[in-house]
Design a protein around this motif. Structure first.
Motif, PDB file in Angstrom:
ATOM      1  N   SER A  22       0.825  -1.212   0.000  1.00 16.71           N
ATOM      2  CA  SER A  22       0.000   0.000   0.000  1.00 16.71           C
ATOM      3  C   SER A  22       0.860   1.264   0.000  1.00 16.71           C
ATOM      4  O   SER A  22       1.951   1.291   0.578  1.00 16.71           O
ATOM      5  CB  SER A  22      -0.933   0.022   1.208  1.00 16.71           C
ATOM      6  OG  SER A  22      -0.234   0.389   2.372  1.00 16.71           O
ATOM      7  N   HIS A  24       0.473   3.929   1.704  1.00 20.62           N
ATOM      8  CA  HIS A  24       0.661   4.457   3.054  1.00 20.62           C
ATOM      9  C   HIS A  24       1.652   3.630   3.870  1.00 20.62           C
ATOM     10  O   HIS A  24       2.514   4.183   4.552  1.00 20.62           O
ATOM     11  CB  HIS A  24      -0.682   4.524   3.785  1.00 20.62           C
ATOM     12  CG  HIS A  24      -1.609   5.552   3.234  1.00 20.62           C
ATOM     13  ND1 HIS A  24      -2.475   5.292   2.193  1.00 20.62           N
ATOM     14  CD2 HIS A  24      -1.794   6.857   3.563  1.00 20.62           C
ATOM     15  CE1 HIS A  24      -3.160   6.388   1.914  1.00 20.62           C
ATOM     16  NE2 HIS A  24      -2.768   7.349   2.724  1.00 20.62           N
ATOM     17  N   ASN A  25       1.538   2.325   3.806  1.00 17.15           N
ATOM     18  CA  ASN A  25       2.411   1.471   4.610  1.00 17.15           C
ATOM     19  C   ASN A  25       3.755   1.209   3.940  1.00 17.15           C
ATOM     20  O   ASN A  25       4.809   1.483   4.517  1.00 17.15           O
ATOM     21  CB  ASN A  25       1.720   0.136   4.902  1.00 17.15           C
ATOM     22  CG  ASN A  25       0.473   0.291   5.733  1.00 17.15           C
ATOM     23  OD1 ASN A  25      -0.631   0.286   5.189  1.00 17.15           O
ATOM     24  ND2 ASN A  25       0.611   0.451   7.028  1.00 17.15           N
ATOM     25  N   THR A  28       5.367   4.856   2.543  1.00 14.04           N
ATOM     26  CA  THR A  28       5.408   6.075   3.349  1.00 14.04           C
ATOM     27  C   THR A  28       5.861   5.797   4.783  1.00 14.04           C
ATOM     28  O   THR A  28       6.962   6.161   5.176  1.00 14.04           O
ATOM     29  CB  THR A  28       4.030   6.768   3.344  1.00 14.04           C
ATOM     30  OG1 THR A  28       3.603   6.964   1.987  1.00 14.04           O
ATOM     31  CG2 THR A  28       4.106   8.138   4.018  1.00 14.04           C
ATOM     32  N   ASP A  29       5.039   5.141   5.573  1.00 22.81           N
ATOM     33  CA  ASP A  29       5.395   4.949   6.986  1.00 22.81           C
ATOM     34  C   ASP A  29       6.592   4.030   7.168  1.00 22.81           C
ATOM     35  O   ASP A  29       7.525   4.363   7.905  1.00 22.81           O
ATOM     36  CB  ASP A  29       4.196   4.403   7.762  1.00 22.81           C
ATOM     37  CG  ASP A  29       4.500   4.279   9.251  1.00 22.81           C
ATOM     38  OD1 ASP A  29       4.582   5.324   9.913  1.00 22.81           O
ATOM     39  OD2 ASP A  29       4.691   3.144   9.743  1.00 22.81           O
ATOM     40  N   THR A 143      -1.336   8.341  12.910  1.00 22.50           N
ATOM     41  CA  THR A 143      -2.033   9.117  11.888  1.00 22.50           C
ATOM     42  C   THR A 143      -1.825  10.598  12.165  1.00 22.50           C
ATOM     43  O   THR A 143      -1.915  11.048  13.307  1.00 22.50           O
ATOM     44  CB  THR A 143      -3.536   8.795  11.913  1.00 22.50           C
ATOM     45  OG1 THR A 143      -3.714   7.400  11.673  1.00 22.50           O
ATOM     46  CG2 THR A 143      -4.269   9.579  10.851  1.00 22.50           C
ATOM     47  N   ARG A 201       6.837  11.493   3.816  1.00 21.52           N
ATOM     48  CA  ARG A 201       6.321  11.556   2.456  1.00 21.52           C
ATOM     49  C   ARG A 201       6.691  10.261   1.747  1.00 21.52           C
ATOM     50  O   ARG A 201       7.676   9.612   2.120  1.00 21.52           O
ATOM     51  CB  ARG A 201       6.938  12.725   1.682  1.00 21.52           C
ATOM     52  CG  ARG A 201       6.233  14.052   1.889  1.00 21.52           C
ATOM     53  CD  ARG A 201       6.628  14.712   3.192  1.00 21.52           C
ATOM     54  NE  ARG A 201       7.406  15.921   2.994  1.00 21.52           N
ATOM     55  CZ  ARG A 201       8.026  16.574   3.983  1.00 21.52           C
ATOM     56  NH1 ARG A 201       7.984  16.109   5.220  1.00 21.52           N
ATOM     57  NH2 ARG A 201       8.699  17.682   3.737  1.00 21.52           N
ATOM     58  N   PRO A 202       5.931   9.868   0.743  1.00 19.28           N
ATOM     59  CA  PRO A 202       6.219   8.600   0.071  1.00 19.28           C
ATOM     60  C   PRO A 202       7.552   8.620  -0.669  1.00 19.28           C
ATOM     61  O   PRO A 202       8.003   9.672  -1.128  1.00 19.28           O
ATOM     62  CB  PRO A 202       5.051   8.430  -0.900  1.00 19.28           C
ATOM     63  CG  PRO A 202       4.523   9.814  -1.111  1.00 19.28           C
ATOM     64  CD  PRO A 202       4.743  10.531   0.172  1.00 19.28           C
ATOM     65  N   ARG A 213      -1.310   9.318  -6.581  1.00 17.83           N
ATOM     66  CA  ARG A 213      -1.236   9.129  -5.127  1.00 17.83           C
ATOM     67  C   ARG A 213       0.066   9.690  -4.561  1.00 17.83           C
ATOM     68  O   ARG A 213       0.086  10.269  -3.470  1.00 17.83           O
ATOM     69  CB  ARG A 213      -1.361   7.635  -4.811  1.00 17.83           C
ATOM     70  CG  ARG A 213      -1.382   7.313  -3.310  1.00 17.83           C
ATOM     71  CD  ARG A 213      -2.595   7.901  -2.605  1.00 17.83           C
ATOM     72  NE  ARG A 213      -3.825   7.353  -3.117  1.00 17.83           N
ATOM     73  CZ  ARG A 213      -4.390   6.238  -2.656  1.00 17.83           C
ATOM     74  NH1 ARG A 213      -3.826   5.557  -1.683  1.00 17.83           N
ATOM     75  NH2 ARG A 213      -5.526   5.815  -3.169  1.00 17.83           N
ATOM     76  N   LEU A 217       0.098  12.547  -1.613  1.00 18.05           N
ATOM     77  CA  LEU A 217       0.740  12.331  -0.318  1.00 18.05           C
ATOM     78  C   LEU A 217       1.921  13.272  -0.089  1.00 18.05           C
ATOM     79  O   LEU A 217       2.409  13.386   1.032  1.00 18.05           O
ATOM     80  CB  LEU A 217       1.185  10.871  -0.191  1.00 18.05           C
ATOM     81  CG  LEU A 217       0.047   9.862  -0.043  1.00 18.05           C
ATOM     82  CD1 LEU A 217       0.585   8.430  -0.109  1.00 18.05           C
ATOM     83  CD2 LEU A 217      -0.719  10.086   1.252  1.00 18.05           C
ATOM     84  N   SER A 222       0.018  12.371   5.890  1.00 18.14           N
ATOM     85  CA  SER A 222      -0.836  11.282   6.355  1.00 18.14           C
ATOM     86  C   SER A 222      -0.393  10.745   7.711  1.00 18.14           C
ATOM     87  O   SER A 222      -1.215  10.272   8.489  1.00 18.14           O
ATOM     88  CB  SER A 222      -0.846  10.145   5.323  1.00 18.14           C
ATOM     89  OG  SER A 222       0.474   9.725   5.027  1.00 18.14           O
ATOM     90  N   PHE A 223       0.917  10.828   7.995  1.00 12.26           N
ATOM     91  CA  PHE A 223       1.448  10.277   9.243  1.00 12.26           C
ATOM     92  C   PHE A 223       2.378  11.279   9.934  1.00 12.26           C
ATOM     93  O   PHE A 223       2.868  12.227   9.313  1.00 12.26           O
ATOM     94  CB  PHE A 223       2.229   8.980   8.981  1.00 12.26           C
ATOM     95  CG  PHE A 223       1.414   7.890   8.348  1.00 12.26           C
ATOM     96  CD1 PHE A 223       0.227   7.479   8.911  1.00 12.26           C
ATOM     97  CD2 PHE A 223       1.850   7.270   7.193  1.00 12.26           C
ATOM     98  CE1 PHE A 223      -0.528   6.464   8.339  1.00 12.26           C
ATOM     99  CE2 PHE A 223       1.114   6.258   6.610  1.00 12.26           C
ATOM    100  CZ  PHE A 223      -0.078   5.844   7.182  1.00 12.26           C
TER     101      PHE A 223
END
Length: 231
Positions: A22, A24-25, A28-29, A143, A201-202, A213, A217, A222-223
């Motif tokens: 994903s 986000h995961n 990014t994070d 978040t 950031r991604p 996307r 982002l 987002s995080f």
């Protein structure tokens, strides 16, 4: 953690699958947290809320000795399959003391996107401080409060427990919103020292597979991720 905040059964299976790739995961994070961790070779690390084992697998591959704890039996099953014995993995409720761990027994702690699911965060932080050696580090991501404010509306300063719909509304993720002052205030009150704060950031890899996307982002956070030290 109560049933409402635990990724069990079909939700756990969905999360384990999505966390693999994903935006986000995976883009990014996770890259941000691993970069904050730095060189972990030879370090003993506690992965709190280890989920499907993605962080533990990366840390183990970089030479760390990892102990992962997770409240969801579904996610722990995925983690065990992913790690294949390369980490010690325990089923454990994060609302309870970390009674399996001795004082000052870890060099670092990773707590990725789970802190806002915990109700008794003060006790968890006390326990994390206890099991970390002096000079040890704590990584926490949550978040971003402005992302929650944008999505749910209302007051930025809300501390409401909210349900974020996922998979076109088939499931929801239950967690507590908190402004930045609450998040940092709880960490500092627990006796940790802030070393670094970032708004991940991604990575560039996302641009190659989903440019829209990637751009989104990079415009809106987002995080939120922090690295702290135990004095």
């Amino acid at each position: 953690m109560d049933k409402a905040t635990t990724y069990d059964d079909a939700l756990g299976d969905l999360f384990a699958k999505n966390a693999e790739t994903s935006p986000h995961n995976a883009y990014t994070d996770r890259p941000a947290m691993l970069k904050l961790a730095g060189d972990v070779s030879g370090a003993r690390i506690l992965d709190v809320g280890c989920g499907a084992g993605h962080y533990a697998a990366e840390l183990s591959a970089r030479g760390a000795q990892v102990v992962g704890v997770e409240g969801s039996a579904t996610l722990l099953r995925h983690a065990r399959a992913r790690l294949n014995g390369d980490a010690e993995l325990l089923l454990h409720d994060l609302e309870e003391p970390l009674d399996f761990a001795a004082d000052a027994s870890f060099d670092g702690v990773v707590c990725a996107l789970v802190f806002h699911h915990v109700r008794n965060r003060a006790r968890l932080l006390d326990e994390l401080r206890r099991v970390l050696r002096p000079g040890g580090w704590l990584l926490i991501s949550v978040t971003h409060p402005t992302a929650d404010w944008h999505h749910f509306g209302g007051s930025y300063f809300s501390h409401d427990w909210s349900d974020l719909a996922v998979a076109d509304g088939k499931f929801s993720i239950h967690y507590q919103r908190m402004p930045l002052e609450t998040f940092l205030g709880e960490l500092l009150a627990a006796g940790f020292v802030l070393e670094k704060l970032i708004e991940p950031r991604p990575t560039a890899g996302l641009r190659e597979i989903d440019e829209a996307r990637y751009d989104k982002l990079h415009r809106a956070p987002s995080f939120l991720a922090v690295k702290l030290q135990r004095p």
